[in-house]
Write a protein that holds these residues in place. Structure first.
Motif, PDB file in Angstrom:
ATOM      1  N   PRO A 103     -44.288  37.394 -17.536  1.00  0.00           N
ATOM      2  CA  PRO A 103     -45.535  36.720 -17.901  1.00  0.00           C
ATOM      3  C   PRO A 103     -45.338  35.344 -18.546  1.00  0.00           C
ATOM      4  CG  PRO A 103     -45.219  38.733 -19.184  1.00  0.00           C
ATOM      5  CD  PRO A 103     -44.165  38.711 -18.159  1.00  0.00           C
ATOM      6  N   ASP A 104     -44.146  35.036 -19.031  1.00  0.00           N
ATOM      7  CA  ASP A 104     -43.928  33.701 -19.589  1.00  0.00           C
ATOM      8  C   ASP A 104     -43.375  32.729 -18.552  1.00  0.00           C
ATOM      9  OD1 ASP A 104     -44.884  34.305 -22.083  1.00  0.00           O
ATOM     10  OD2 ASP A 104     -42.973  35.150 -22.726  1.00  0.00           O
ATOM     11  N   GLY A 105     -43.282  33.161 -17.325  1.00  0.00           N
ATOM     12  CA  GLY A 105     -42.854  32.284 -16.249  1.00  0.00           C
ATOM     13  C   GLY A 105     -41.365  31.975 -16.283  1.00  0.00           C
ATOM     14  N   LEU A 106     -40.956  31.016 -15.459  1.00  0.00           N
ATOM     15  CA  LEU A 106     -39.542  30.623 -15.372  1.00  0.00           C
ATOM     16  C   LEU A 106     -39.033  30.138 -16.723  1.00  0.00           C
ATOM     17  CD1 LEU A 106     -39.504  28.698 -11.999  1.00  0.00           C
ATOM     18  CD2 LEU A 106     -38.383  30.864 -12.508  1.00  0.00           C
ATOM     19  N   GLU A 107     -39.903  29.397 -17.404  1.00  0.00           N
ATOM     20  CA  GLU A 107     -39.593  28.893 -18.743  1.00  0.00           C
ATOM     21  C   GLU A 107     -39.165  30.036 -19.669  1.00  0.00           C
ATOM     22  OE1 GLU A 107     -42.739  26.247 -20.910  1.00  0.00           O
ATOM     23  OE2 GLU A 107     -43.208  28.348 -21.012  1.00  0.00           O
ATOM     24  N   GLY A 108     -39.951  31.117 -19.653  1.00  0.00           N
ATOM     25  CA  GLY A 108     -39.626  32.274 -20.485  1.00  0.00           C
ATOM     26  C   GLY A 108     -38.326  32.924 -20.046  1.00  0.00           C
ATOM     27  N   LEU A 109     -38.102  32.924 -18.719  1.00  0.00           N
ATOM     28  CA  LEU A 109     -36.877  33.513 -18.178  1.00  0.00           C
ATOM     29  C   LEU A 109     -35.655  32.736 -18.683  1.00  0.00           C
ATOM     30  CD1 LEU A 109     -36.228  35.765 -16.050  1.00  0.00           C
ATOM     31  CD2 LEU A 109     -35.893  33.904 -14.426  1.00  0.00           C
ATOM     32  N   ILE A 110     -35.755  31.391 -18.635  1.00  0.00           N
ATOM     33  CA  ILE A 110     -34.647  30.556 -19.098  1.00  0.00           C
ATOM     34  C   ILE A 110     -34.405  30.784 -20.579  1.00  0.00           C
ATOM     35  CG2 ILE A 110     -33.992  28.156 -19.556  1.00  0.00           C
ATOM     36  CD1 ILE A 110     -35.233  27.437 -16.889  1.00  0.00           C
TER      37      ILE A 110
END
Lengths: 289, 325
Positions: free
Chosen positions: B299-306
């Protein structure tokens, strides 16, 4: 506007109101009970129409039976969507909305790949006769939509107000925590709301199939209008959605007859803005603390 | 990401800018350069959309504001004969005014109601474009929107247009970044986190929402103007709901906590769009699946994944408090 045109427009308005109502009520119910905003609701409507296309037009099963099957099938789809998407996006309305927007795109492609994108499906009208009411000619199939919608929405209303489970649904819509404290399973109520909404949308799609252009994208235009209707009605209110459907059905049909459909859509937006500025909670929205 | 050293960030961004400034001479490929121009414009659309969402107002009419800028610059430069160099900033101003008009009724709604109501007011403007042949050109839209000229440099060619776009987008990004870090940006964030609390400490919530929406509209209009002068033609379907859904996908896939999220989202989706070119008919299915998977599983997108991955490497440091959605 002469007399037969006027009567014709009134009849068309009633038909349009019925369609809006049978779609918008399901949206309002889901939003009220569990804050579920289902963008794929329009694709549910489309699936209902395709069930009629496949089973009635292609396989030749009797129309009334197929309509019933469509409602059941789309109700089941509603349950699947609730279990897979809304369960995981609980508490975040927009996430659920966007995920079901994605689902809508997927369903469009699948249906398009199976039965073609561009070609409009023609479904033989089971009731091709027209009747003459006060000098206006109206097709029986179009007219059938009205009692169909009244029947399905009326059944829902009766269910919500006179059965234990229906009262549970309304309790959830009023106050989830209080409902849970009374021993009502909020989770099950959410699933039930989606099943009911799916059945209503599937039923509407099946009724509309013989008089509507059946394409994978037929739900797309409908659902956004239905959402606007729901916002005007007060988001979570089933009664508000019905009142707003009638309002929009008449305003849109009359404006489309007098001017054209583009102007009619514009007037619809103006109505929405006026309602929002005058009554921010919508026509029948409850003021929440 | 926010834990990165500030100087490091500035140097990194400067380096990226320098590399991009000499890009036309590195790749030397008109098609690629064309793609990068559109990519930069898309970045501006996505980041300006994210700017609006910092107050919690997820709108569904941002593409209409982009379109307002595009139509405005088309009309101003073509019908009024005013220089493109003036019409581009004027168009951004027009989009800001349109946004200011939109937000007036929209302030009455919050959350999901805002989302749907913003779609409706946006659709009104799109219907106006369709309805009025003069001056908007109806469904066929507007053609012959000339690119700017400076001395004997004609911006019809990809390289000068690319450099102009790069400078304008970079300046816009810096402006949006600085704005977010300024006291005004903090006010916006407080409105997002708890509007009632913000109000109780004397923050004018309506004013903050109006500011964010209007400024976001300004940059949307700028993106639209850049798009119009590049393509040379615009029509109402460019700014329809499908385009808006794609914009939402960029921001959702990338993430919306920082300005880097939407940029990541545009990069990822541009790559996917390029690689899915042979599967054109299946593209909505691919996009829809990506949208669902992102929303359900990251749910936090790619940004959250990074951020999560970088936290894995920085293990042992203090636990970051979990964010509420």
């Amino acid at each position: 506007m002469d007399w037969p045109t006027f009567i014709q427009t009134i009849a068309n308005s009633i038909v349009a109101s019925s369609i809006y109502a049978s779609i918008a009520v399901g949206l309002a119910l889901c939003f009220g009970v569990m804050q579920m905003a289902n963008f794929a609701h329009g694709e549910f409507f489309m699936l209902g129409a395709y069930v009629v296309f496949v089973l009635n037009a292609m396989l030749g099963l009797p129309y009334p039976f197929v309509v019933l099957l469509a409602a059941l099938f789309v109700g089941f789809v509603g349950l699947v969507v609730e279990q897979t998407i809304f369960k995981r996006t609980r508490g975040n309305v927009l996430a659920g909305f966007m995920a079901t927007a994605g689902l809508g795109m997927i369903l469009q492609v699948i249906v398009g790949q199976l039965w073609g994108f561009a070609l409009m499906k023609t479904i033989p009208t089971p009731y091709p006769e027209t009747v003459s009411i006060l000098g206006a000619q109206i097709g029986v199939q179009r007219l059938l939509i009205v009692p169909g919608a009244i029947l399905s929405v009326g059944l829902l209303w009766y269910f919500l107000h006179h059965s234990r489970i229906g009262k549970g649904l309304r309790a959830c819509a009023q106050d989830q925590e209080a409902a849970a404290l009374q021993g009502i399973s909020v989770v099950r109520m959410g699933a039930l709301a989606m099943v009911l909404a799916g059945m209503l949308a599937g039923f509407a799609g099946a009724l509309m199939a013989p008089v509507h252009a059946v394409t994978p994208y037929m739900g797309h235009a409908v659902v956004l209008t239905a959402f606007i209707v729901v916002v005007v009605g007060g988001m979570a209110s089933v009664e508000g959605a019905i009142v707003a459907s009638i309002l929009f059905g008449f305003v849109h049909t009359f404006a489309a007859t007098i001017f054209d459909s583009v102007v009619a859509s514009m007037i619809g937006v103006v109505v929405m803005i006026v309602v929002l500025v005058a009554k921010p909670k919508g026509l029948m929205g409850r003021a929440k603390a | 990401m926010q834990k990165l050293n500030k100087n490091f960030l500035a140097i990194g961004a400067g380096f990226v800018f320098l590399v991009m400034a000499v890009l036309p001479w590195i790749i030397n490929d008109e098609y690629m350069l064309e793609l990068v121009i559109i990519f930069l414009i898309n970045v501006l659309m996505a980041t300006s959309y994210r700017l609006v969402t910092t107050t919690g107002d997820w709108s569904f009419c941002h593409m209409i504001l982009v379109g307002s800028g595009a139509y405005a610059t088309g009309l101003i430069s073509k019908e009024l004969g005013i220089s493109v160099w003036l019409s581009i900033p004027l168009a951004a101003g027009v989009a800001a005014l349109v946004g200011r008009a939109f937000i007036y009724p929209l302030l009455r709604t919050v959350g999901f109601g805002f989302f749907i109501a913003s779609f409706a007011v946006g659709e009104f403007v799109r219907l106006v474009w369709i309805k009025f042949q003069i001056p908007f050109g109806g469904t066929r839209g507007m053609i012959g929107i000339e690119p700017p000229v400076l001395g004997n440099i004609i911006f019809y060619f990809a390289t000068p247009y690319y450099l102009m776009t790069l400078v304008l987008v970079a300046v816009s990004l810096i402006a949006m970044y600085r704005l977010e870090k300024s006291p005004i940006g903090n006010v916006w964030k407080s409105v997002y986190e708890d509007p009632e609390l913000a109000e109780s400490v004397g923050i004018d919530v309506a004013k903050a929402r109006t500011q964010a929406f209007t400024i976001g509209s300004f940059f949307a209009g700028l993106a639209g103007a850049l798009l119009a002068h590049r393509n040379g033609s615009i029509d109402p379907s460019v700014f329809d709901i499908n385009a808006m859904v794609l914009l939402v996908i960029w921001v959702v896939v990338g993430g919306s906590h920082t300005i880097w999220g939407p940029i990541l989202g545009v990069i990822a989706m541009t790559l996917i769009a390029e690689f899915s070119r042979p599967l054109l008919e299946w593209r909505p299915l691919i996009y829809g699946s990506i949208l669902i998977i992102t929303l359900l599983f990251m749910p936090d997108g790619l940004e959250g994944l990074i951020e999560r991955v970088s936290r894995l490497f920085a293990r042992g440091k203090q636990q970051v408090t979990p964010k509420e959605s």
